[in-house]
Design a protein around this motif. Structure first.
Motif, short mmCIF file in Angstrom:
data_model
loop_
_atom_site.label_atom_id
_atom_site.label_comp_id
_atom_site.label_asym_id
_atom_site.label_seq_id
_atom_site.Cartn_x
_atom_site.Cartn_y
_atom_site.Cartn_z
N TRP A 9 50.88 17.10 24.24
CA TRP A 9 50.39 18.20 25.08
C TRP A 9 51.44 18.70 26.06
O TRP A 9 51.38 19.85 26.51
N ARG A 12 52.81 21.38 24.00
CA ARG A 12 51.89 22.51 23.86
C ARG A 12 51.82 23.32 25.15
O ARG A 12 51.89 24.55 25.13
N ARG A 16 52.82 27.17 25.82
CA ARG A 16 51.75 28.08 26.25
C ARG A 16 52.16 28.84 27.51
O ARG A 16 51.97 30.06 27.60
N GLY A 148 54.19 19.35 19.21
CA GLY A 148 53.17 19.99 20.04
C GLY A 148 53.53 21.42 20.37
O GLY A 148 52.70 22.33 20.30
N GLU A 152 51.51 24.89 19.21
CA GLU A 152 51.07 25.93 20.16
C GLU A 152 51.64 27.29 19.80
O GLU A 152 50.95 28.31 19.86
N SER A 155 49.77 28.67 16.86
CA SER A 155 48.44 29.10 17.28
C SER A 155 48.49 30.47 17.94
O SER A 155 47.69 31.35 17.64
N GLU A 213 45.17 24.27 14.32
CA GLU A 213 44.49 23.67 15.46
C GLU A 213 43.83 22.32 15.11
O GLU A 213 43.64 21.48 15.99
#
Length: 218
Positions: A9, A12, A16, A148, A152, A155, A213
């Protein structure tokens, strides 16, 4: 598993913050030209609740309102929180770039024209990535975080219909990094991504997004 989860994360959230900040800087530019994009569509694509009065309110609050769970500010808080817990793994100098990005975001929130400060956020995230590569010796650790980040990015590419000409390239990059980690991938999702990336199969965007995801449970 807890450390693996945080490393994943970390990647990610860093991606993001970086990508959504880039997008919202474009929204600001468009606002100045009175050609603001459809922010309601942006919210729908990202699965964010549309609680905004108008495009200007969206730009400010989606960036800086930490009470909104999908905001960039909330992602920055999560990014820094993961970095703090992982300080011994990523090293204090690497963590310092996340702290600089966090401070730049605070400065941007107090500016009426935050373009310069938001660019500092992007620059600090890039510096974090470079320092992370230099400071972390274990390939497995680096590749979990990079996996990660790639998840992201994919996505967001699929949700925002962004840089879709690079989708297969990014999918292949994801597979390459996955096999350098000990992450356990969901077999059906992995099969779909492999078919798209390596066999150039036609896969509908909703199915690709679901597979990206759902590839890992971390």
């Amino acid at each position: 598993m807890s450390k693996q989860n945080r490393l994943f994360w970390l990647g990610r959230y860093a991606e993001r913050v970086y990508v959504t900040t880039q997008f919202l800087m474009q929204f600001y530019d468009a606002l100045l030209d009175s050609t603001a994009p459809d922010y309601a569509d942006f919210c729908r694509r990202l699965g964010a609740e549309n609680v905004y009065r108008d495009a200007e309110d969206f730009c400010r609050r989606y960036l800086f309102d930490g009470d909104q769970p999908c905001s960039v500010r909330a992602s920055m808080d999560a990014l820094l929180g993961n970095g703090m817990v992982l300080r011994e793994t990523i090293t204090s100098p690497t963590l310092s770039y996340l702290q600089l990005a966090d401070s730049a975001m605070d400065l941007a929130s107090r500016s009426e024209a935050p373009g310069v400060e938001l660019q500092w956020v992007l620059d600090d995230i890039m510096a974090f990535r470079g320092s992370f590569d230099e400071a972390v010796d274990l390939d497995g650790v680096r590749n979990i975080t990079k996996t990660g980040g790639t998840v992201e990015r994919l996505s967001l590419m699929l949700r925002l219909d962004w840089q879709t000409d690079r989708l297969r390239q990014e999918m292949r990059k994801l597979l390459n990094r996955l096999y350098k980690t000990d992450l356990n991938a969901e077999p059906k999702a992995l099969q779909t991504i492999t078919a798209y990336a390596l066999e150039e199969a036609d896969v509908p965007v909703p199915q690709l997004l679901h597979s990206v995801e759902g590839l890992f449970v971390v």
